[in-house]
Design a protein around this motif. Structure first.
Motif, PDB file in Angstrom:
ATOM      1  N   GLY B 409      16.024 -83.163 -26.777  1.00 45.85           N
ATOM      2  CA  GLY B 409      17.041 -82.397 -25.803  1.00 45.85           C
ATOM      3  C   GLY B 409      17.089 -81.310 -27.112  1.00 45.85           C
ATOM      4  O   GLY B 409      16.701 -81.221 -28.019  1.00 45.85           O
ATOM      5  N   LEU B 410      18.517 -80.783 -26.640  1.00 49.83           N
ATOM      6  CA  LEU B 410      18.505 -79.711 -27.228  1.00 49.83           C
ATOM      7  C   LEU B 410      19.970 -79.515 -27.807  1.00 49.83           C
ATOM      8  O   LEU B 410      20.538 -79.537 -27.561  1.00 49.83           O
ATOM      9  CB  LEU B 410      18.161 -78.370 -27.601  1.00 49.83           C
ATOM     10  N   CYS B 411      20.649 -80.039 -29.444  1.00 50.71           N
ATOM     11  CA  CYS B 411      22.108 -79.527 -29.420  1.00 50.71           C
ATOM     12  C   CYS B 411      22.562 -78.694 -30.683  1.00 50.71           C
ATOM     13  O   CYS B 411      21.304 -78.163 -31.979  1.00 50.71           O
ATOM     14  CB  CYS B 411      23.123 -80.626 -28.830  1.00 50.71           C
ATOM     15  N   LEU B 412      23.556 -78.728 -30.961  1.00 51.75           N
ATOM     16  CA  LEU B 412      24.261 -77.249 -31.965  1.00 51.75           C
ATOM     17  C   LEU B 412      25.050 -78.283 -33.063  1.00 51.75           C
ATOM     18  O   LEU B 412      25.432 -79.131 -32.815  1.00 51.75           O
ATOM     19  CB  LEU B 412      25.726 -76.580 -32.085  1.00 51.75           C
ATOM     20  N   TRP B 422      20.697 -76.937 -35.900  1.00 55.18           N
ATOM     21  CA  TRP B 422      20.561 -77.084 -34.247  1.00 55.18           C
ATOM     22  C   TRP B 422      19.879 -78.765 -34.781  1.00 55.18           C
ATOM     23  O   TRP B 422      19.156 -78.816 -35.037  1.00 55.18           O
ATOM     24  CB  TRP B 422      19.266 -76.650 -33.136  1.00 55.18           C
ATOM     25  N   ASN B 428      26.348 -82.992 -28.249  1.00 51.96           N
ATOM     26  CA  ASN B 428      27.054 -81.525 -29.857  1.00 51.96           C
ATOM     27  C   ASN B 428      28.838 -81.296 -29.978  1.00 51.96           C
ATOM     28  O   ASN B 428      28.949 -82.083 -29.719  1.00 51.96           O
ATOM     29  CB  ASN B 428      27.666 -80.079 -28.062  1.00 51.96           C
TER      30      ASN B 428
END
Lengths: 208, 517
Positions: B409-412, B422, B428
């Protein structure tokens, strides 16, 4: 006197061009583009093929407003899947564009066939707002499979290919060619179901 | 008339009773009739071919044998063997004479017992009260489950259909008492369900005494008395019957007819699933493992349904003739008990597994079973749906085929260095929102790409036009990864929009770090 005519027009065997065809579509957020797309936006339940000369022309920015809206409307079923992207989708920029990061999935593949397989799985899962696939070359039969998988759901299915693909036949519901010059972005709609080929020049396409 | 029978039968064993079986009035049996406290309905499932069915199904002529030396005889044989004229009880030599291609499997009572226990755990999905009757039968109390599964015949079809799909031969009997159900299941030909306690005596009366399962010796004894059916048994005087055959036999009759309580111990399912299945012949094709795998998964999922649980880890083992088994482990799944999903995960892994040696058997073991709530159903009783669909399944399917590292996935991350802002997976960071800062590109390069220069200006397939106003990022001195960069947006002559930076510590180095896609 109109009755026989109406009866004739209601016959599904009669093809009437653009009129009367309700194509499910997701407005792109760009009125100049929507005006040229049948149904007024990106086709849903059909494959969109975007042919690119090079990356960095604004190909993602063209999709972002539609993606955001699809994901918001989809809720828990609004996943965005990136399959075999050429670079890293950059999370801060996506967050700035209002894309919910918690429903993004990035899939890396080592073989073309894996990417196609993953795209088909994602399209058929019914859980996706949009599936973005970077794959080149794609055989006609693979593309037909993708198109069929896209028809099984109601999500945006976008296939990115390089300009080499321009000479090839395509079964996608919508086919765009993006090219750039010093003058800005040129969107050439090569094929759209029920629409006409058209070239759109956007020197003012929003800069990042 | 009752009096005369009471006297004649036990005393003159060779004299056939002759009279037609008549419903026995309750007054003839002095034991007080005790109505069962709660109405019950038992389904007896008998697996007459269990000795053979514990092996994965085979296409060729196969028989299970037991015994030593010249006493070796067939216990069970499969359909092709029956066609060749073999039958249970036949001597092994005679069997080989009829079917030279016969493949012989040794009987394994311990595995039969384990298999029966697994089936008992599996059957827990249909009722909360399953009882095991060694060596080859299960008893399911169905009265409490009738409404949920839409009636007796639907439930019966469901249970038996699934068992048959797994490859077991099943005989069934339905009656208000456990023993009566068992006896009906032994009747040889299918018996209509017996649901009314009032007709127990008349219905059971027709059954031959072989159904009682009292053993060969007592059957012969009964036969000598001219007692051929259960009705004949019931006509015998109670005390004489108890003297000849023992009080337990009399109690059997009373229990079957509901005159005595017949408490049955409930089967308690284990905390984990663990099963082994032997293939009829060793194979090196993973596709041929699938039928056996399907059976194991069905048994496992049935057990999960029974205890409203699911698992997040599975171990599949492929047993070889020699050498250690090949292990396939699935870890960190989302809690599941979806049969199709588990099967597709395992089959996907199996497909990619290179078999180093022919496979003799499979083992399947689950991790700890953890509670998993079922799917919510509509008020109006939507169809029973046992498969819960969700995105985690898609993720798992992708992970299993492509590898865990291939899907993320992607998160900050709150961080000024662009490459560290990221992360692939995680949560997050709280309080993260849009920041007031210069635009970020949608594409980021894995590692910055050095740009060539012409006349001190960066080039990328041609001269770059820099958009004025660099964004200066100078941070990270505390962890050794300090950066000092000036970021610019740049346009190429082809219309691409790039994100490049100049390293301030090496004044002449320009790098491409992102692309405004």
């Amino acid at each position: 006197m109109n009755d026989p005519l109406q009866a004739l027009l209601c016959n599904p065997g009669v093809w009437r061009g653009r009129a009367g065809q309700a194509v499910p579509a997701q407005p792109s957020g760009y009125p100049w583009l929507d005006a040229c797309l049948p149904g007024g936006g990106w086709p849903l339940g059909g494959l969109s093929e975007i042919v690119l000369d090079r990356y960095g022309l604004g190909e993602l920015r063209l999709l972002l407003p539609a993606l955001r809206q699809r994901m918001e409307e989809g809720g828990e079923r609004g996943w965005l899947i990136w399959i075999a992207p050429p670079f890293i989708p950059y999370a801060p920029a996506l967050a700035d564009a209002g894309i919910p990061l918690q429903r993004i999935l990035v899939v890396r593949t080592s073989k073309l066939s894996e990417g196609l397989w993953a795209a088909e799985q994602a399209l058929r899962s019914g859980q996706c707002a949009a599936v973005l696939l970077w794959s080149d070359p794609v055989s006609l039969s693979a593309m037909r499979r993708l198109q069929l998988a896209a028809e099984s759901g109601a999500c945006m299915a976008v296939l990115f290919r390089s300009a080499r693909a321009l000479g090839e036949h395509s079964v996608a519901a919508l086919r765009l060619h993006l090219s750039g010059s010093g003058l800005g972005l040129r969107v050439h709609i090569l094929k759209s179901r029920g629409g006409q080929p058209v070239v759109l020049d956007r020197p003012d396409f929003p800069a990042p | 008339m009752a009096k005369s029978q009471e006297q004649s039968l036990p005393l003159f064993p060779d004299e056939p009773s002759g009279s037609a079986p008549a419903p026995t009035p309750a007054s003839q049996i002095p034991t007080p009739v005790r109505a069962t406290a709660k109405q019950q309905l038992w389904l007896a499932l008998r697996l007459p071919r269990l000795a053979l069915d514990i092996f994965a199904p085979a296409q060729d002529v196969v028989a299970v044998v037991e015994g030593e030396g010249s006493q070796r005889s067939l216990v069970a044989c499969n359909a092709p063997a029956l066609v060749s004229g073999l039958h249970a009880g036949m001597g092994l030599n005679a069997a080989f004479a009829l079917a030279p291609g016969l493949r012989v499997l040794e009987r394994d009572p311990a595995r039969e017992q384990a298999s029966l226990e697994r089936l008992a755990a599996w059957a827990g999905q249909f009722t909360s009260w399953v009882s095991l009757v060694a060596p080859d039968a299960l008893l399911l109390e169905l009265h409490g489950s009738l409404r949920l599964f839409g009636g007796l015949s639907a439930l019966q079809a469901r249970v038996v259909g699934r068992l048959e799909r797994q490859g077991y031969q099943v005989q069934q009997g339905v009656a208000p008492t456990p023993l009566a159900a068992l006896w009906l299941s032994r009747a040889g030909r299918p018996q209509p369900p017996l649901t009314d306690a009032g007709s127990l005596v008349s219905r059971l009366g027709h059954l031959p005494t072989q159904c009682l399962g009292w053993g060969l010796k007592q059957n012969e004894q009964l036969d000598r008395l001219g007692v051929r059916s259960i009705a004949d048994c019931l006509r015998l005087p109670r005390d004489g019957f108890a003297r000849r055959f023992g009080p337990p036999r009399l109690q059997d009759l009373d229990r079957a007819l509901g005159r005595m309580p017949d408490p049955r111990p409930g089967f308690v399912a284990p905390q984990r699933f663990r099963a082994e299945i032997e293939l009829p012949a060793e194979t090196d094709s993973s596709a041929r493992l699938l039928p056996a795998l399907e059976r194991l998964v069905e048994e496992m999922v049935g057990m999960f349904r029974a205890c409203e649980g699911g698992v997040d880890s599975l171990d599949l083992g492929l047993l070889h003739c020699d050498g250690p088994p090949t292990r396939i482990s699935l870890r960190r799944l989302s809690l599941t008990r979806d049969r199709r999903h588990i099967l597709s995960l395992l089959a996907g892994r199996l497909e990619r597994q290179i078999l180093s040696a022919p496979v003799l058997g499979l083992t399947l073991a689950s991790g700890m079973i953890r509670p998993l709530a079922g799917p919510t159903r509509g008020l109006l009783g939507d169809a029973l749906d046992e498969d819960e669909a969700a995105v985690p399944m898609l993720v798992e399917r992708l992970c299993v085929r492509l590898g865990d590292a291939a899907v993320h996935g992607l998160c900050l991350v709150p961080e000024h260095r662009p490459e560290a802002a990221w992360r692939r997976n995680g949560r997050n960071a709280p309080g993260q929102g849009r920041e007031q800062r210069a635009a970020r590109p949608l594409w980021m390069l894995d590692t910055p790409l050095g740009l060539e220069q012409r006349n001190g200006q960066p080039c990328y397939g041609g001269p770059l036009r820099l958009i004025p106003g660099p964004e200066r990022i100078e941070t990270g001195w505390w962890d050794g990864g300090d950066v000092a960069r000036d970021y610019y947006q740049a346009r190429t002559i082809h219309g691409e929009c790039l994100w490049i930076y100049q390293d301030r510590r090496e004044r002449n180095c320009w790098y491409l770090h992102g692309v405004f896609g």
